[in-house]
Scaffold this active site. Structure first.
Site: not given
Lengths: 202, 257
Positions: A112, A135
């Protein structure tokens, strides 16, 4: 309640119908504390700009190769993810979630911080069977390489008060896949009602 | 003075050669006779990946010191040069790991040394692989006779009577080969029938890919199409697990399990 490490191992030894399945598990260290690390698989669906028109989630009857391309990237190889690009990936692992558990997919913060968002649909239903479509989106300003085989997300399991119906019989659309699957939004039953309302509008 | 058609063909060949992504494949193709080269260039140009070939690619890499490349086509075919070999497989079978395992027998052809090396890897899954691939090999009669004689007590497990329809009755010649014991594959049949990837306790991938292939051999019709992908995933998992173990041994002196 979050399911702990010992309980996860015990559930992986139950009879087939009740078993928690996560395979291939390349290392015991993938199960730590109350979570199981999952790895990035080797198949991807790349989204393309279509010359024919937008994706209509109500119909989705366009030929799929108008707006997507399937690619395979072997472990040891890498694939580039450009800023603002969306790619559908898949977990290397095939899963079976017992009917009295549900799981949440949580992206690893290390990825992230590079701008990589791993999953937007974070809940895995009780009774689900198959690999998980991920995704993958790059929200940063710099391209990032994706390496199949790396640990990209964690599964955290929660217990249910009572076992749910098996996933397919409760209306689940994604059953048993071993590769990434494109959206099946057009199969939602809500569309019939929405079409009816559209027809009745003055 | 060349005819324009000839010039056009030469241009097409040059373009296709320049599009070959790896130099090892280009070297194989460049050594082919011009008439054969165009056939293989066309196959390479139109190829689709064999999604379930990861296991047989690993076997082929063990069998041959030079590269062997699988290329999608309409039927089995092979061409080889000093630089390596190209094997065409029927594209429709590319998703079935047992059918793709037949590629090692296409590579072996009539060469007895190669054939025994291939049998050493495929073991009891050898004839099911040839049957699934539909490969009409030059030594199929001898192979079938040897296999069916050795495993006759396992006739039901191995679907011997169904394979007899295709291979035909046994011949007087039998290939001399020490067939291995059948691996235990019943748990994997149950897992495939239930609809999950074959696995051992704790989510580990099955140690024997031959056992997974024999489990897949039990399925037919629509069930076979579904089970093939699950079996492929198990074989791929074992290959990765072995590589992971090797890497852990090299880097940490430890094991992953």
């Amino acid at each position: 309640m979050v399911i702990g490490e010992d309980s996860l191992w015990q559930r992986m030894a139950l009879p087939l119908e009740d078993r928690l399945i996560v395979t291939p598990l390349l290392s015991r260290q993938q199960i730590r504390g109350g979570s199981i690390d999952v790895r990035l698989g080797t198949e991807f669906i790349l989204m393309k700009r279509s010359a024919r028109g937008p994706i209509d989630p109500m119909a989705m009857d366009q030929p799929f190769h108008d707006y997507q391309e399937r690619v395979r990237v072997e472990v040891g190889d890498k694939m580039i993810l450009h800023p603002n690009q969306l790619v559908l990936g898949v977990t290397l692992e095939f899963l079976q979630i017992p009917r009295d558990l549900l799981a949440y997919v949580i992206g690893r913060s290390s990825w992230g911080r590079l701008g990589l968002i791993v999953a937007t649909a974070v809940m895995v239903s009780p009774g689900y069977r198959g690999s998980l479509t991920l995704e993958l989106a790059n929200l940063g300003d710099t391209p990032v390489y994706l390496y199949p085989g790396t640990r990209v997300a964690q599964l955290v399991f929660h217990g249910l008060d009572e076992p749910a119906a098996a996933y397919p019989s409760s209306g689940g659309k994604y059953t048993g896949p071993i590769g990434p699957e494109f959206s099946k939004l057009a199969l939602d039953q809500d569309w019939d009602a929405i079409r009816l309302m559209a027809e009745r509008q003055p | 003075m060349h005819r324009w058609q000839e010039l056009s063909w030469n241009l097409w060949v040059e373009q296709r050669l320049s599009e070959i992504p790896t130099s090892s494949i280009r070297r194989i193709v460049e050594l082919l006779e011009p008439s054969i080269r165009t056939v293989w260039l066309n196959r390479l140009y139109q190829t689709i990946p064999a999604t379930a070939a990861v296991g047989v690619k690993h076997w082929l890499a063990q069998l041959s010191p030079t590269p062997i490349i699988l290329v999608g086509g309409l039927q089995w075919d092979m061409v080889q040069t000093a630089e390596g070999a190209l094997i065409a497989f029927p594209k429709a079978l590319g998703g079935d790991p047992l059918a793709m395992a037949g590629a090692i027998f296409v590579w072996a052809g009539h060469d007895l040394v190669r054939l025994k090396a291939a049998l050493g890897l495929a073991g009891a899954a050898a004839l099911p692989a040839i049957w699934s691939a539909g490969w009409v090999g030059p030594r199929n009669d001898e192979l079938w006779t040897s296999y069916a004689t050795h495993y006759r007590t396992h006739g039901q497990n191995l679907k011997i009577s169904e394979m007899t329809v295709w291979f035909g009755e046994m011949s007087s010649e039998a290939l001399d080969f020490s067939w291995p014991l059948l691996p235990a594959f019943e748990p994997y049949v149950a897992q495939l029938a239930y609809g999950v990837v074959p696995h051992d306790p704790g989510g580990r991938s099955p140690l024997s890919d031959v056992a997974v292939l024999l489990a897949l051999h039990q399925f037919d019709g629509q069930e076979r199409l579904r089970a093939a992908g699950l079996a492929h995933k198990a074989i791929e998992g074992r290959l990765l697990a072995n590589l992971w173990d090797q890497a852990a041994g090299h880097e940490e002196g430890g094991k992953t399990w």
